[in-house]
Design an enzyme around this catalytic site. Structure first.
Site, PDB file in Angstrom:
ATOM      1  N   ASP A   1      -3.102  -6.151   1.227  1.00 27.86           N
ATOM      2  CA  ASP A   1      -3.639  -5.631  -0.040  1.00 27.86           C
ATOM      3  C   ASP A   1      -2.574  -4.926  -0.881  1.00 27.86           C
ATOM      4  O   ASP A   1      -2.788  -4.685  -2.066  1.00 27.86           O
ATOM      5  CB  ASP A   1      -4.770  -4.631   0.240  1.00 27.86           C
TER       6      ASP A   1
ATOM      7  N   ASP B   1     -12.470  -4.640  -1.464  1.00 29.42           N
ATOM      8  CA  ASP B   1     -12.387  -5.353  -0.199  1.00 29.42           C
ATOM      9  C   ASP B   1     -13.776  -5.241   0.438  1.00 29.42           C
ATOM     10  O   ASP B   1     -14.522  -4.317   0.112  1.00 29.42           O
ATOM     11  CB  ASP B   1     -11.340  -4.631   0.663  1.00 29.42           C
TER      12      ASP B   1
ATOM     13  N   ASP C   1      -1.873  28.770 -27.222  1.00 28.79           N
ATOM     14  CA  ASP C   1      -2.825  27.644 -27.209  1.00 28.79           C
ATOM     15  C   ASP C   1      -3.096  27.132 -25.799  1.00 28.79           C
ATOM     16  O   ASP C   1      -4.115  26.502 -25.553  1.00 28.79           O
ATOM     17  CB  ASP C   1      -2.263  26.460 -28.018  1.00 28.79           C
TER      18      ASP C   1
ATOM     19  N   ASP D   1      -7.075  -1.957   2.409  1.00 32.50           N
ATOM     20  CA  ASP D   1      -6.598  -1.147   3.534  1.00 32.50           C
ATOM     21  C   ASP D   1      -5.449  -1.810   4.275  1.00 32.50           C
ATOM     22  O   ASP D   1      -4.669  -1.159   4.933  1.00 32.50           O
ATOM     23  CB  ASP D   1      -7.741  -0.846   4.509  1.00 32.50           C
TER      24      ASP D   1
END
Length: 1050
Positions: A732, A366, A826, A728
């Site tokens: 969006d 943006d 491990d 934001d």
């Protein structure tokens, strides 16, 4: 109910009211409201049905590795139960292995369900944006607080300053001369938008252009009006966004790493199946025998006990082949990565996104608030000098609302000349904005442009030196105050006390200006005006020079001013003209509403004549400036092979100017094929869109709506790109949800955007994304290191079990021991490999491709070699203990155990038929004696010492092998172990844990092992350490192969 709304923005007010059969003075009747509610439903966002918990849980088991483990656990349970039924002595030990496997799977499922249930919170946050009530006209009376959910299309609603818009509505009457609505969260526009009642004669126009419509979830910041409701509930723009978020969440795909691990799981399943089959074919004679009579099998004998034994070997193979610790280690490594990223202001909400960031190929950003500060600031202002042909441009530094951020370049005008005083007075008094500090940022109240003008005045100062010193002292004292939320604008206060405002002529679209009448210290009134430069010039008769003298505006002077305006606009600046007027006629002594001339101010039609014969003062250029760090971040992206695309709701020229300034495009570059409005881009065919997006270099898309952002992200994903999308606003959210990595802004971001995202930027800064990508790349290379390490260890375990079965010797390790090695021993070294230091050139390499193999053919060959050595060493030490009295000078028979021939060991199942075979009891460290009631138990109960040696060799080899995994190709001489001190700590922890199960009697019984003597430890180290030398040779060969390949290419 889904109904296509009519294009209300292109219809006149009368047509809209007629369409809904409603009168402006009466509103809808209660009966009509009920009828419409049946048709349109409630004005609320639909509650999407989430997945039921049982389905979420089941989905966690839809994974190849998990399915193999489930089968292994089930078989283990059956065998443990059967073994328990046969043997009275068997206790909980037999159930340890299946219980541990099931616990791992349950834990994995819990984490998965928790992550998925978090995903849909974006929709909940969207509901919080909805307005709760509104002032609605029903049956001829205004209902002051009618719940917003009760609104129906055709309702007449009154909107006032501060109101949240309850539905998508058409403005029908303005009650004030201006109406401004803050809709940035929906459209991405930086400034509040001016609304009117005139129709817009375009049937398919973008949201930003619908200047006679107000949208649900936005806020009225200035003025009041009457509106008619057009769309409610899911038909509103915010409702469409909810639909898009839901659709995007259904399209979510697996992360690149998940795809790789699934692919690996599939191959592993095939490999395990083949190996199990081979083991059964090799050993079929041990549980199935027959005699051949005339070529036909007769006297077929089947041993169920021996069959289940090889069944157990198949289970052990599955346990050995699957790196059970891998999910835990990956989660730990990603969690550690999120902590490192949080320190760099990138807060990761979904763990897998840490790794996905590393292979990002496109960042869709943006503009407002990410590449720019989202804080308007004055960057330069222009006035005339000593004559009409002379001009002066004054540059201003600083990009925020903080008055102390930057200053005026080469400012020597502390004793301001009359022209500069006029600029300061107009900027202060003809202004309704304020500034406050929220503990994190300086923010504006009112219009951002007006707040920027007040910051300019603070940087200019005041002409009175005494007042200037006093203001400076006050500001210095204010910096020590505990409550710093109120920002004291000393210079602005000085001007407002000096010039008292007595009336306001509000902005309107026709004159494109606003003005105030202010009482000067002389006692006379002055009109202070600001507005569009061209509009003010048309109504100006004079221009003020630096010394305060007034000169009539002639054509050359007008052209000079318009030329300067054009130059400033081409830089992406928003230009405001400033002017004043002293000769106010009837209004020259206006003081309040009781003044006879007040009636002139009640009719906005008079404002143009009041604002005529103006004295033009200067032009102020404002903009939302780019962040300082963005320039370098864009360069880093170019070096790292990451394409940057800017998608913004702002207009084309502003977006292009900012993109050139941050060096996404070079100065003077031809932007044909690189800059589009969203509408232009969507008009292209799919093949043309793909061609545009696949070309190298940056792109900018302006005037973008939510659906455009989503379509661009979808096309990029279809092209095989890994897309990071920033945003934001509410607009969006769908694209954030759809992108591989959705990145929301932490400071300016709406809750909707944050909930839809995978990552939140605490500082709203584009450069933070670039550091997060670098961190993601580093984490991926470290994850490759520990995945390779774990897989090479598992290959060794599989080979050791295969050799055991192929040679026909007793099993040298039982499943619970293998499980311990895979999970506990491990785990720490694999996790520590996640702390490997990053390569210095990590951001100079292109992004890795999604189809890049996790393990290529050369690496696979290397680990087959290493695995073969692990298998030979673990089986070899088992055979050595049974068959040899000493090895390389180390006495193996000092404990008094019986030695056998290799042929006996290979046919141990026929022990009962051997003549005169006896096995002596033997001692182990700690003084315990291992004895057996039957000699043949020497190969089952008596193998504990040999098993312990095999297990210890396996653990020791894996510790040494973790040093090999420090780097894929670099020798340990060049990259010594202390480059990653955490690995040395982890090796010590793993070895400590191994000693714990050896020397604590209860644990030793659970794992079927015994303590070792010093001599036996010497043997373990001697057999394990060559793994380092073998891998060093393989690394050397690998480096040579790569060098030769480079030379060929050169």
């Amino acid at each position: 109910m889904e109904e296509k709304p009519f294009p209300a923005w292109s219809w006149s007010v009368e047509q809209c009211l007629k369409e809904y059969n409603v009168k402006l003075e009466k509103g809808l009747s209660s009966y009509e409201v009920e009828k419409r509610r049946e048709r349109y439903g409630w004005n609320e966002l639909a509650k999407e049905k989430g997945k039921p918990l049982w389905r979420l849980v089941l989905e966690q088991f839809d994974d190849m590795l998990v399915k193999i483990l489930l089968v292994a656990a089930s078989i283990s349970f059956i065998l443990a139960y059967m073994h328990g039924a046969e043997s009275v002595e068997s206790g909980l030990e037999a159930y340890v292995e299946p219980v541990v496997i099931v616990l791992i799977l349950v834990l994995n499922a819990i984490v998965g369900v928790w992550q998925e249930s978090n995903a849909e919170k974006a929709l909940e946050a969207l509901k919080e944006m909805q307005c709760e009530s509104g002032k609605v006209l029903r049956d001829g009376f205004f209902v002051p607080d009618l719940p917003a959910r009760e609104l129906v299309p055709g309702d007449i609603v009154e909107l006032r300053v501060g109101d949240k818009v309850p539905a998508d509505m058409r403005v029908v009457v303005l009650k004030t001369s201006t109406l401004r609505v803050e809709q940035s969260s929906l459209t991405g526009e930086a400034n509040p938008v001016l609304k009117g009642t005139d129709p817009i004669f375009v049937d398919d126009c973008e949201l930003q252009a619908k200047e006679n419509m107000v949208f649900a979830g936005t806020t009225c910041v200035n003025g009041s009006c009457i509106c008619v409701v057009i769309s409610t509930g899911m038909n509103t723009e915010i409702g469409k966004i909810q639909k898009q978020i839901h659709e995007a969440s259904l399209e979510e795909s697996d992360t690149p790493l998940k795809k790789k691990l699934d692919e690996f799981g599939g191959r592993l399943t095939t490999a395990i199946g083949v190996v199990c089959l081979v083991v059964w074919i090799i050993n079929y004679k041990n549980f199935l025998s027959w005699d051949l009579v005339d070529g036909k099998p007769t006297n077929i004998q089947f041993s169920f006990e021996r069959c289940t034994y090889y069944f157990k070997i198949a289970v052990a193979l599955a346990v050995a082949a699957i790196p059970e610790g891998l999910p835990a280690v990956i989660t730990t490594c990603l969690a550690l990565g999120t902590r490192k990223m949080a320190k760099k202001n990138a807060i990761v909400r979904k763990l897998p996104s840490v790794e996905t960031l590393g292979c990002t190929t496109v960042i869709c950003s943006d503009k407002t608030g990410t590449l720019t500060t989202n804080q308007m600031s004055v960057t330069e202002f222009f006035t005339l000098g000593g004559k009409t042909t002379a001009s002066r441009i004054i540059h201003v530094e600083g990009t925020t609302y903080d008055p102390k951020d930057g200053g005026i370049v080469d400012w020597t005008c502390f004793n301001m000349d009359p022209n500069l005083q006029a600029i300061a007075e107009i900027c202060t008094v003809c202004n309704d904005a304020g500034i406050y500090f929220d503990g994190n940022l300086f923010r504006a109240t009112g219009l951002p442009t007006e707040a920027a003008l007040k910051v300019l005045v603070e940087k200019m100062g005041v002409p009175d030196s005494k007042a200037r010193n006093k203001i400076r002292d006050t500001q210095h004292a204010a910096s020590y105050l505990i409550d710093r939320s109120t920002v004291k604008l000393g210079c602005c206060e000085w001007w407002t006390k000096r010039s008292k405002r007595v009336a306001t002529l509000e902005f309107d679209r026709v004159r494109k200006s606003m003005s105030v009448i202010a009482r000067e210290p002389t006692g006379h009134n002055r009109l202070l005006v600001k507005g569009a430069v061209e509009s003010l010039l048309e109504r100006s008769s004079y221009v003020q020079l630096a010394d305060g003298s007034l000169i009539p505006i002639d054509e050359p002077c007008r052209q000079l001013l318009l030329q300067k305006l054009s130059e400033m606009s081409s830089k992406g600046l928003r230009c405001l003209g400033l002017a004043y007027k002293d000769e106010l006629g009837e209004l020259s002594d206006y003081y309040s509403e009781s003044h006879p001339a007040h009636k002139m101010l009640l009719d906005p039609a008079n404002y143009s004549s009041i604002e005529s014969d103006l004295i033009f003062v200067g032009i102020v250029g404002l903009r939302d400036p780019p962040r300082e760090e963005v320039h370098k971040a864009i360069e880093d992206c170019k070096e790292a092979g990451i394409k940057v695309m800017v998608i913004t709701g702002d207009n084309k020229s502003t977006a292009e100017a900012i993109c050139q300034e941050i060096n996404l495009f070079s100065k003077g570059e031809n932007l044909r094929g690189k800059s589009f409005t969203a509408k232009e881009f969507m008009a292209l065919s799919t093949s043309e869109q793909i061609e545009v997006l696949s070309k190298p270099g940056g792109k900018v898309f302006s005037r973008a709506e939510p659906r455009h952002k989503q379509e661009i992200v979808r096309t990029l994903k279809d092209m095989g790109e890994i897309v990071a999308m920033t945003g934001d606003g509410v607009n969006d959210a769908p694209a954030l949800k759809l992108a591989d990595i959705g990145i929301a802004m932490g400071i300016t971001g709406t809750e909707v955007a944050k909930e839809a995202s995978d990552m939140v930027l605490a500082d709203d800064n584009f450069s933070t994304i670039v550091s997060a990508v670098a961190e993601g790349r580093s984490i991926y290379s470290n994850m490759k290191a520990f995945i390779r390490y774990m897989i090479s260890s598992n290959v060794g375990e599989v080979i050791s079990i295969f050799l055991t079965a192929a040679l026909g010797i007793p099993e040298c390790m039982i499943p619970v021991q293998l499980l311990w090695v895979n999970l506990v021993t491990d785990g720490p070294p694999a996790t520590a490999l996640g702390f490997n230091p990053a390569d210095p050139d990590i951001m100079r390499k292109p992004p890795r491709k999604c189809d890049d193999p996790l393990i290529n053919s050369w690496i696979l060959f290397r680990y087959l070699v290493i695995g073969s050595y692990v298998g030979i060493a673990t089986v070899g030490v088992f055979i050595l203990w049974y068959t040899q009295a000493s090895f390389l000078g180390i006495n193996l028979a000092s404990d008094g155990h019986t030695l056998v021939e290799l042929s006996q060991l290979r046919n141990w199942g026929e022990c009962s038929s051997w003549e005169n075979f006896t096995a002596a009891p033997y001692k182990v460290a700690g003084g315990r004696t291992i004895s057996f009631s039957k000699p043949c138990d020497y190969f089952s109960i008596g193998k504990v010492k040999a098993m312990t040696l095999s297990l210890s060799v396996l653990v020791a080899i894996e510790m040494f092998n973790s040093l090999n995994a420090l780097s894929e190709d670099t020798s340990l001489i060049k990259m010594p172990p202390w480059r990653n001190p955490w690995l040395l700590v982890a090796m010590s922890v793993s070895f400590g844990l191994h000693c714990l199960i050896l020397y604590v009697p209860f644990l030793a019984d659970v794992f079927g092992i015994v303590p070792l003597s010093l001599n036996e430890w010497l043997l373990v180290i001697l057999i394990s350490s060559p793994v380092i030398l073998i891998d060093e040779v393989l690394k050397f060969v690998g480096r040579n192969r790569r060098r030769k390949r480079k030379e060929k290419l050169a």
